[in-house]
Design an enzyme around this catalytic site. Structure first.
Site, PDB file in Angstrom:
ATOM      1  CD  GLU A  65      -2.887  -1.314   0.337  1.00 40.09           C
ATOM      2  OE1 GLU A  65      -3.064  -0.356  -0.437  1.00 40.09           O
ATOM      3  OE2 GLU A  65      -3.566  -2.357   0.298  1.00 40.09           O
ATOM      4  CB  CYS A  91      -2.018   7.035   1.016  1.00 40.76           C
ATOM      5  SG  CYS A  91      -3.392   6.267   1.866  1.00 40.76           S
TER       6      CYS A  91
HETATM    7  P1  NAD Z   1       8.184   5.533   4.575  1.00 43.66           P
HETATM    8  O1  NAD Z   1       8.303   4.751   3.320  1.00 43.66           O
HETATM    9  O2  NAD Z   1       9.251   6.508   4.884  1.00 43.66           O
HETATM   10  O3  NAD Z   1       8.103   4.543   5.840  1.00 43.66           O
HETATM   11  C1  NAD Z   1       7.147   3.512   5.931  1.00 43.66           C
HETATM   12  C2  NAD Z   1       7.699   2.360   6.741  1.00 43.66           C
HETATM   13  O4  NAD Z   1       8.785   1.762   6.027  1.00 43.66           O
HETATM   14  C3  NAD Z   1       8.266   2.771   8.090  1.00 43.66           C
HETATM   15  O5  NAD Z   1       7.981   1.757   9.031  1.00 43.66           O
HETATM   16  C4  NAD Z   1       9.769   2.902   7.822  1.00 43.66           C
HETATM   17  O6  NAD Z   1      10.551   2.667   8.986  1.00 43.66           O
HETATM   18  C5  NAD Z   1       9.982   1.822   6.781  1.00 43.66           C
HETATM   19  N1  NAD Z   1      11.034   2.144   5.799  1.00 43.66           N
HETATM   20  C6  NAD Z   1      11.443   3.359   5.400  1.00 43.66           C
HETATM   21  N2  NAD Z   1      12.404   3.241   4.456  1.00 43.66           N
HETATM   22  C7  NAD Z   1      12.583   1.923   4.246  1.00 43.66           C
HETATM   23  C8  NAD Z   1      13.433   1.159   3.394  1.00 43.66           C
HETATM   24  N3  NAD Z   1      14.298   1.727   2.561  1.00 43.66           N
HETATM   25  N4  NAD Z   1      13.358  -0.190   3.449  1.00 43.66           N
HETATM   26  C9  NAD Z   1      12.472  -0.787   4.287  1.00 43.66           C
HETATM   27  N5  NAD Z   1      11.669  -0.116   5.113  1.00 43.66           N
HETATM   28  C10 NAD Z   1      11.700   1.225   5.104  1.00 43.66           C
HETATM   29  O7  NAD Z   1       6.744   6.237   4.540  1.00 43.66           O
HETATM   30  P2  NAD Z   1       6.140   7.304   5.553  1.00 43.66           P
HETATM   31  O8  NAD Z   1       6.809   8.619   5.322  1.00 43.66           O
HETATM   32  O9  NAD Z   1       6.105   6.751   6.928  1.00 43.66           O
HETATM   33  O10 NAD Z   1       4.626   7.373   5.025  1.00 43.66           O
HETATM   34  C11 NAD Z   1       4.232   8.136   3.932  1.00 43.66           C
HETATM   35  C12 NAD Z   1       4.069   7.291   2.679  1.00 43.66           C
HETATM   36  O11 NAD Z   1       3.212   6.174   2.939  1.00 43.66           O
HETATM   37  C13 NAD Z   1       3.378   8.076   1.568  1.00 43.66           C
HETATM   38  O12 NAD Z   1       3.994   7.772   0.350  1.00 43.66           O
HETATM   39  C14 NAD Z   1       1.948   7.571   1.617  1.00 43.66           C
HETATM   40  O13 NAD Z   1       1.245   7.721   0.402  1.00 43.66           O
HETATM   41  C15 NAD Z   1       2.166   6.119   1.976  1.00 43.66           C
HETATM   42  N6  NAD Z   1       0.967   5.524   2.559  1.00 43.66           N
HETATM   43  C16 NAD Z   1       0.223   4.707   1.778  1.00 43.66           C
HETATM   44  C17 NAD Z   1      -0.948   4.154   2.279  1.00 43.66           C
HETATM   45  C18 NAD Z   1      -1.793   3.275   1.406  1.00 43.66           C
HETATM   46  O14 NAD Z   1      -2.662   2.593   1.940  1.00 43.66           O
HETATM   47  N7  NAD Z   1      -1.590   3.245   0.106  1.00 43.66           N
HETATM   48  C19 NAD Z   1      -1.342   4.429   3.599  1.00 43.66           C
HETATM   49  C20 NAD Z   1      -0.542   5.260   4.379  1.00 43.66           C
HETATM   50  C21 NAD Z   1       0.613   5.815   3.841  1.00 43.66           C
END
Ligand code: NAD
Length: 491
Positions: free
Chosen positions: A241, A275
């Site tokens: 997601e 999102c």
């Molecule tokens: P992020 O990608 O920075 O982090 C998300 C999770 O992934 C965190 O737990 C983080 O620790 C981990 N993470 C970060 N970088 C990583 C990597 N390189 N490898 C593995 N894990 C990693 O996202 P965020 O800033 O916390 O959230 C915002 C993003 O999430 C936006 O792009 C938003 O659209 C998306 N989002 C999508 C949905 C959906 O249902 N489609 C819902 C909520 C948020």
């Protein structure tokens, strides 16, 4: 496998014990495997009752949990209450599902044969969540995973660990209540929810781990692609997601009062950090000036500031980096020809300093107009920035709206049935709405997107199947052995 978990986020004394535990990565996974073996043996309706106990406790803690959510990542308190409510709704949904989910019986081409499908749990489900919906996304995943018989390991965002701590505490308490009520030795059920705190290194370790059957990842497309590569290399199952760049269309038949309210909510709710946030709005050129005028009035009158203040509509961004990205996006958009009509500056009502650990700067939502789509509109910037663009023929609006690498949510504001039907068929998104906003989905629908938003769905409809493996069975209850396709083998 031994994994050293790198972490840079534990600054508070209260988390020290948790760090010590999380370094025992292998133990956590092994315990989860054992727990999964036990959970799958509990009848699904009983798993539903266990969840109900958790739901009862969550209801009682609705307000305190919401405060913890707001304190951890700055979401406005009313939205935080809504998010905790979403967790409660998910529990209710899963309780109902516990007596309803099942497979089907199909027709066999052979006499005295029956074909059936059943759904068995996968085992251990890894749930990696983003900062912006730190409780609801976990609930979407956990409730379905548990009710279908899996154990779970949760890696929350480092920006919202307090939320995981709160929900894990409530889960553990609910199991104690359940054990007391049923007079059974059920405390082991606490391990159905295990939490690994840390940053990307923890997610990567989970992605590599063949003992975790499903990785459900919510976050940016960039990180999601990395996760997908790692899980894919071991042929594991992944649910993604990811990002969104959502759009709405307003045509000349729309109820403009309704459309403006819905678009403002979708653009500025959660400070543009959903999102499903609305970023691109396409308006029929005959009503364009009127819509821009109304939007400008609405944006100018938004109350921004302290997220615990009930009278405020727009709270802070996550942190300074979020503001810097928003500022850069507005600047680039202006260079590309967009005009800043409202907002786009820091709100002076709540002076912000970088000493605020959890609540970032408050940005007044930016309203930008462009005569045609500009490249900057293609980027998902997690801040309240709405681009408004006029269109001519209806086909042009659909073309503009689909012009993005993402495919999460869209909506149309119209009272013209033909346009609505065309939109529903041609809008390339997972969530396609009519006369309502791109954000604020109900849990009853499956939630998920296409293209760079990822694949798979969570929450409602038949999303529970994502947490199961399908077992296809052929039963011969006769005494002959007819073969499929009429094959004759030594008769
Ligand atoms: P992020 O990608 O920075 O982090 C998300 C999770 O992934 C965190 O737990 C983080 O620790 C981990 N993470 C970060 N970088 C990583 C990597 N390189 N490898 C593995 N894990 C990693 O996202 P965020 O800033 O916390 O959230 C915002 C993003 O999430 C936006 O792009 C938003 O659209 C998306 N989002 C999508 C949905 C959906 O249902 N489609 C819902 C909520 C948020």
């Amino acid at each position: 496998m031994k994994v050293i978990i790198m972490t840079k986020t534990y600054l508070h004394d209260e988390y020290q014990e948790v760090i010590a535990q999380s370094l025992e990565y292998d133990k956590t996974i092994e315990l989860s495997q054992k727990t999964a073996e036990r959970i799958r043996k509990i009848p699904a309706p009983v798993r539903g009752q266990i969840l109900r106990t958790f739901g009862d406790l969550l209801r009682r803690h609705r307000n305190t949990s919401a405060v913890i959510l707001t304190q951890s990542m700055g979401k406005h308190i009313r939205e935080s209450q809504g998010e905790v409510q979403e967790c409660i709704d998910m529990v209710d949904y899963a309780v109902g599902l516990s007596r309803m989910y099942g497979g089907q019986t199909l027709q066999s081409e052979r006499p005295n044969h029956r074909l059936q499908e059943t759904w068995e749990p996968l085992g251990v489900v890894g749930i990696i969540t983003a900062f912006n919906f730190p409780m609801a996304v976990w609930a979407w995943n956990f409730c379905l995973a548990f009710v279908t018989g899996n154990s779970t390991i949760w890696k929350p965002s480092p920006h919202a660990e307090g939320c995981a701590k709160e929900l894990k505490m409530l889960w553990d308490k609910s199991i104690e209540v359940w054990s007391g009520q049923t007079n059974t030795d059920s405390l082991w059920l606490r391990d159905a929810v295990q939490v690994l705190y840390g940053d990307a290194a923890v997610s990567q370790a989970m992605a590599r781990d063949t003992r975790i059957q499903l990785i459900s990842f919510t976050g940016s497309t960039k990180a999601g692609k990395r996760i997908a590569r790692v899980v894919g290399a071991r042929l594991g199952k992944v649910l993604l997601e990811l990002g969104g760049n959502n759009s709405s269309i307003i045509d000349t038949t729309a109820n403009l009062d309704l459309a403006i309210r819905a678009c403002v909510f979708a653009a500025v709710g959660t400070s543009g950090q959903r999102c499903t946030t609305l970023r691109r709005l396409f308006v029929q050129h005959k009503i364009y000036n009127d819509v821009v005028r109304r939007l400008k009035e609405a944006f100018d009158s938004l109350s921004c500031g302290e997220p615990m203040d009930e009278s405020v509509l727009v709270g802070p961004l996550l942190n300074e980096a979020s503001w810097k990205q928003a500022e850069a996006a507005i600047y680039t958009a202006q260079l590309q020809g967009a005009k800043l009509e409202a907002g786009g500056v820091l709100d002076t009502a709540m002076p912000w300093t970088s000493t605020h650990q959890y609540q970032g700067p408050v940005m007044r939502p930016a309203l930008m107009t462009c005569v045609q789509p500009i490249p900057q509109m293609q980027t998902e910037v997690f801040a309240p920035i709405l681009y408004v663009v006029p269109y001519g023929p209806f086909d042009e609006a659909i073309h503009y709206a689909n012009q993005t690498e993402y495919g999460l949510s869209s909506s149309i504001f119209s009272n013209d049935q033909k346009s609505i039907e065309e939109f529903l068929r041609n809008s390339y998104n997972g969530l396609v709405n009519v006369n309502t906003s791109t954000s604020g989905a109900e849990i009853g629908l499956a939630f998920g997107g296409v293209k760079s938003t990822g694949w798979g769905t969570e929450s409602g409809s038949d999303s529970w199947k994502q947490y199961c493996r399908r077992v296809s069975t052929c039963i011969n209850y006769g005494s002959d052995l007819p073969l499929a396709q009429g094959i004759n083998f030594g008769e």
